[in-house]
Scaffold this motif. Sequence first.
Motif, PDB file in Angstrom:
ATOM      1  N   GLU A  30     -50.801 -23.638 -17.159  1.00  0.00           N
ATOM      2  CA  GLU A  30     -50.469 -23.915 -15.762  1.00  0.00           C
ATOM      3  C   GLU A  30     -49.666 -25.212 -15.642  1.00  0.00           C
ATOM      4  O   GLU A  30     -48.691 -25.284 -14.891  1.00  0.00           O
ATOM      5  CB  GLU A  30     -51.748 -24.007 -14.940  1.00  0.00           C
ATOM      6  CG  GLU A  30     -51.527 -24.201 -13.440  1.00  0.00           C
ATOM      7  CD  GLU A  30     -50.807 -23.042 -12.789  1.00  0.00           C
ATOM      8  OE1 GLU A  30     -50.139 -23.273 -11.755  1.00  0.00           O
ATOM      9  OE2 GLU A  30     -50.905 -21.909 -13.308  1.00  0.00           O
ATOM     10  N   ALA A  31     -50.057 -26.228 -16.392  1.00  0.00           N
ATOM     11  CA  ALA A  31     -49.325 -27.493 -16.365  1.00  0.00           C
ATOM     12  C   ALA A  31     -47.911 -27.311 -16.891  1.00  0.00           C
ATOM     13  O   ALA A  31     -46.950 -27.895 -16.360  1.00  0.00           O
ATOM     14  CB  ALA A  31     -50.075 -28.533 -17.201  1.00  0.00           C
ATOM     15  N   LEU A  32     -47.755 -26.505 -17.923  1.00  0.00           N
ATOM     16  CA  LEU A  32     -46.428 -26.238 -18.497  1.00  0.00           C
ATOM     17  C   LEU A  32     -45.535 -25.537 -17.491  1.00  0.00           C
ATOM     18  O   LEU A  32     -44.360 -25.882 -17.319  1.00  0.00           O
ATOM     19  CB  LEU A  32     -46.590 -25.391 -19.762  1.00  0.00           C
ATOM     20  CG  LEU A  32     -45.358 -25.199 -20.636  1.00  0.00           C
ATOM     21  CD1 LEU A  32     -44.867 -26.538 -21.177  1.00  0.00           C
ATOM     22  CD2 LEU A  32     -45.686 -24.251 -21.795  1.00  0.00           C
ATOM     23  N   HIS A  33     -46.110 -24.562 -16.791  1.00  0.00           N
ATOM     24  CA  HIS A  33     -45.336 -23.827 -15.779  1.00  0.00           C
ATOM     25  C   HIS A  33     -44.934 -24.724 -14.612  1.00  0.00           C
ATOM     26  O   HIS A  33     -43.805 -24.677 -14.133  1.00  0.00           O
ATOM     27  CB  HIS A  33     -46.160 -22.648 -15.263  1.00  0.00           C
ATOM     28  CG  HIS A  33     -45.570 -21.969 -14.069  1.00  0.00           C
ATOM     29  ND1 HIS A  33     -44.419 -21.202 -14.138  1.00  0.00           N
ATOM     30  CD2 HIS A  33     -45.951 -21.948 -12.761  1.00  0.00           C
ATOM     31  CE1 HIS A  33     -44.132 -20.742 -12.932  1.00  0.00           C
ATOM     32  NE2 HIS A  33     -45.049 -21.184 -12.090  1.00  0.00           N
ATOM     33  N   GLN A  34     -45.849 -25.572 -14.173  1.00  0.00           N
ATOM     34  CA  GLN A  34     -45.560 -26.434 -13.028  1.00  0.00           C
ATOM     35  C   GLN A  34     -44.559 -27.535 -13.364  1.00  0.00           C
ATOM     36  O   GLN A  34     -43.751 -27.936 -12.531  1.00  0.00           O
ATOM     37  CB  GLN A  34     -46.860 -27.052 -12.502  1.00  0.00           C
ATOM     38  CG  GLN A  34     -47.778 -26.044 -11.830  1.00  0.00           C
ATOM     39  CD  GLN A  34     -49.022 -26.695 -11.247  1.00  0.00           C
ATOM     40  OE1 GLN A  34     -49.235 -27.899 -11.367  1.00  0.00           O
ATOM     41  NE2 GLN A  34     -49.859 -25.894 -10.597  1.00  0.00           N
ATOM     42  N   ALA A  35     -44.618 -28.026 -14.602  1.00  0.00           N
ATOM     43  CA  ALA A  35     -43.737 -29.126 -14.986  1.00  0.00           C
ATOM     44  C   ALA A  35     -42.352 -28.657 -15.400  1.00  0.00           C
ATOM     45  O   ALA A  35     -41.394 -29.434 -15.360  1.00  0.00           O
ATOM     46  CB  ALA A  35     -44.370 -29.925 -16.126  1.00  0.00           C
ATOM     47  N   ALA A  36     -42.248 -27.396 -15.795  1.00  0.00           N
ATOM     48  CA  ALA A  36     -40.959 -26.856 -16.229  1.00  0.00           C
ATOM     49  C   ALA A  36     -40.683 -25.590 -15.431  1.00  0.00           C
ATOM     50  O   ALA A  36     -41.230 -24.533 -15.731  1.00  0.00           O
ATOM     51  CB  ALA A  36     -40.984 -26.563 -17.728  1.00  0.00           C
ATOM     52  N   ALA A  60     -38.426 -23.467 -15.223  1.00  0.00           N
ATOM     53  CA  ALA A  60     -37.834 -22.280 -15.851  1.00  0.00           C
ATOM     54  C   ALA A  60     -38.839 -21.507 -16.697  1.00  0.00           C
ATOM     55  O   ALA A  60     -38.551 -20.388 -17.125  1.00  0.00           O
ATOM     56  CB  ALA A  60     -36.645 -22.697 -16.725  1.00  0.00           C
ATOM     57  N   LEU A  61     -40.015 -22.088 -16.921  1.00  0.00           N
ATOM     58  CA  LEU A  61     -41.003 -21.422 -17.763  1.00  0.00           C
ATOM     59  C   LEU A  61     -41.973 -20.616 -16.901  1.00  0.00           C
ATOM     60  O   LEU A  61     -42.560 -21.144 -15.961  1.00  0.00           O
ATOM     61  CB  LEU A  61     -41.773 -22.445 -18.592  1.00  0.00           C
ATOM     62  CG  LEU A  61     -40.928 -23.255 -19.577  1.00  0.00           C
ATOM     63  CD1 LEU A  61     -41.807 -24.218 -20.366  1.00  0.00           C
ATOM     64  CD2 LEU A  61     -40.155 -22.339 -20.523  1.00  0.00           C
ATOM     65  N   PRO A  62     -42.156 -19.337 -17.218  1.00  0.00           N
ATOM     66  CA  PRO A  62     -42.974 -18.454 -16.365  1.00  0.00           C
ATOM     67  C   PRO A  62     -44.456 -18.553 -16.682  1.00  0.00           C
ATOM     68  O   PRO A  62     -44.879 -19.178 -17.665  1.00  0.00           O
ATOM     69  CB  PRO A  62     -42.446 -17.062 -16.752  1.00  0.00           C
ATOM     70  CG  PRO A  62     -42.090 -17.210 -18.209  1.00  0.00           C
ATOM     71  CD  PRO A  62     -41.536 -18.613 -18.342  1.00  0.00           C
ATOM     72  N   VAL A 104     -40.909 -15.970 -23.402  1.00  0.00           N
ATOM     73  CA  VAL A 104     -42.326 -15.598 -23.354  1.00  0.00           C
ATOM     74  C   VAL A 104     -42.968 -15.674 -24.734  1.00  0.00           C
ATOM     75  O   VAL A 104     -44.043 -16.258 -24.903  1.00  0.00           O
ATOM     76  CB  VAL A 104     -42.498 -14.191 -22.749  1.00  0.00           C
ATOM     77  CG1 VAL A 104     -43.942 -13.708 -22.914  1.00  0.00           C
ATOM     78  CG2 VAL A 104     -42.128 -14.206 -21.273  1.00  0.00           C
ATOM     79  N   THR A 105     -42.318 -15.095 -25.752  1.00  0.00           N
ATOM     80  CA  THR A 105     -42.925 -15.116 -27.091  1.00  0.00           C
ATOM     81  C   THR A 105     -42.939 -16.523 -27.672  1.00  0.00           C
ATOM     82  O   THR A 105     -43.843 -16.869 -28.441  1.00  0.00           O
ATOM     83  CB  THR A 105     -42.186 -14.162 -28.042  1.00  0.00           C
ATOM     84  OG1 THR A 105     -40.790 -14.495 -28.092  1.00  0.00           O
ATOM     85  CG2 THR A 105     -42.353 -12.716 -27.595  1.00  0.00           C
ATOM     86  N   CYS A 106     -41.970 -17.348 -27.312  1.00  0.00           N
ATOM     87  CA  CYS A 106     -42.000 -18.752 -27.746  1.00  0.00           C
ATOM     88  C   CYS A 106     -43.214 -19.466 -27.154  1.00  0.00           C
ATOM     89  O   CYS A 106     -43.909 -20.225 -27.850  1.00  0.00           O
ATOM     90  CB  CYS A 106     -40.727 -19.474 -27.303  1.00  0.00           C
ATOM     91  SG  CYS A 106     -39.254 -19.067 -28.262  1.00  0.00           S
ATOM     92  N   MET A 107     -43.476 -19.235 -25.868  1.00  0.00           N
ATOM     93  CA  MET A 107     -44.624 -19.869 -25.218  1.00  0.00           C
ATOM     94  C   MET A 107     -45.938 -19.332 -25.784  1.00  0.00           C
ATOM     95  O   MET A 107     -46.871 -20.091 -26.040  1.00  0.00           O
ATOM     96  CB  MET A 107     -44.563 -19.641 -23.712  1.00  0.00           C
ATOM     97  CG  MET A 107     -43.418 -20.366 -23.019  1.00  0.00           C
ATOM     98  SD  MET A 107     -43.335 -19.954 -21.257  1.00  0.00           S
ATOM     99  CE  MET A 107     -44.863 -20.699 -20.649  1.00  0.00           C
ATOM    100  N   GLN A 108     -46.011 -18.032 -25.988  1.00  0.00           N
ATOM    101  CA  GLN A 108     -47.230 -17.439 -26.539  1.00  0.00           C
ATOM    102  C   GLN A 108     -47.534 -17.990 -27.922  1.00  0.00           C
ATOM    103  O   GLN A 108     -48.687 -18.301 -28.240  1.00  0.00           O
ATOM    104  CB  GLN A 108     -47.100 -15.917 -26.590  1.00  0.00           C
ATOM    105  CG  GLN A 108     -47.166 -15.256 -25.229  1.00  0.00           C
ATOM    106  CD  GLN A 108     -46.870 -13.768 -25.282  1.00  0.00           C
ATOM    107  OE1 GLN A 108     -46.203 -13.296 -26.205  1.00  0.00           O
ATOM    108  NE2 GLN A 108     -47.353 -13.025 -24.290  1.00  0.00           N
TER     109      GLN A 108
END
Length: 263
Positions: free
Chosen positions: A159-165, A167-169, A185-189
Motif C-alpha cells: 500500500e505504501a509503494l502504491h501511494q508513494a509511486a 504509476a505502480l498499481p 506487476v511481475t516486477c512488483m510481485q
Amino acid sequence: MLLCIDCGNTNTVFSVWDGEKFIATFRTATEHTRTADQYFVWFSTLMDHEQLSVNVSECIISSTVPRVVFNLRVLCDRYFGTRPLVVGKPECLLPTESRVDDGTIVGPDRLVNTAGAYDRHGGDLIVVDFGTATTFDVVATDGAYVGGVIAPGVNLSLEALHQAAAALPHIDVTKPNVVIGTNTVTCMQSGVFWGYIGLVREVCDRIRTEYAASWNADMRVIGTGGLAPLFSSGDVLFDQIEDDLTMHGLTVIHKYNKDKNPT
C-alpha cells in the motif's frame, strides 16, 4: 463455552472454543466505531447461518487497537453476562512473565502468540507472524517472551509503494514464476515475495546467532498469519506453520487464569 476475540489492526476474529476444539471462527474488518450491539448482530447472524446454538459463558480478548476494547467489553457483559479477560491488563496473568526493558509494553498479540507457541512446541522459538506488521517473537526456554523484531507488513508495504509511486498499481501477493519480472506487476510481485523471503531468513539467522551466544540453544521457527504458507512455499523458512496460533494462545492464557482463580 469460551469466546476468544482477537482484534488486530486490520481484522477482528471471533472463535468459539468448546473445551477441546474451535467449533466456529468468524472474521470482520476492525472498526473502532462498531458498537457492542453491532458486534452481537453480526456474530449471532453468522452463528444462526451455521446453525450453531451455543451458550457463551466466558470471554477473553486480545486487542492491538485500544479504542475497540470498551465496546468488546460491553458486548461480553451485555449479551453474554460475563466480564471478559483482557490480555495485557494487570488482572490477566501470563503463564510466564515477559523479560523486556522496564516500562516496555508488549503487544497483546505477541504475548498470546508466545503462550500458544510455547504450549505446543516448548521454548527456544522464533514466532514469525504475518499481520499488519511482520513480527518476530523470541520465546525463551521457559516460555517467556524476551524480545523480538517488528518489520512492515506485506500488505502495508504494498500500500505504501502504491501511494508513494502513482504509476505502480495495487497487486496481489503471489509467488512469481521467475525472479526477473518482465512487466510492472511481475516486477512488483517478485520484489515483494523474494524480498520478504530474504527478510525472514536474514532476521531469523541473526536472531539464532545472537540467541545461541547468550543462551547456547538452537531455535525452531514457527510461522503464523494468513501469508505464512505462501512465503513458506518459496523456501524452507519454518519448522512448523500454525494457522490458529493466536486463538490457541488465548485458550492457554484463559485456562491459566481459570486455574489460578477457580471461582
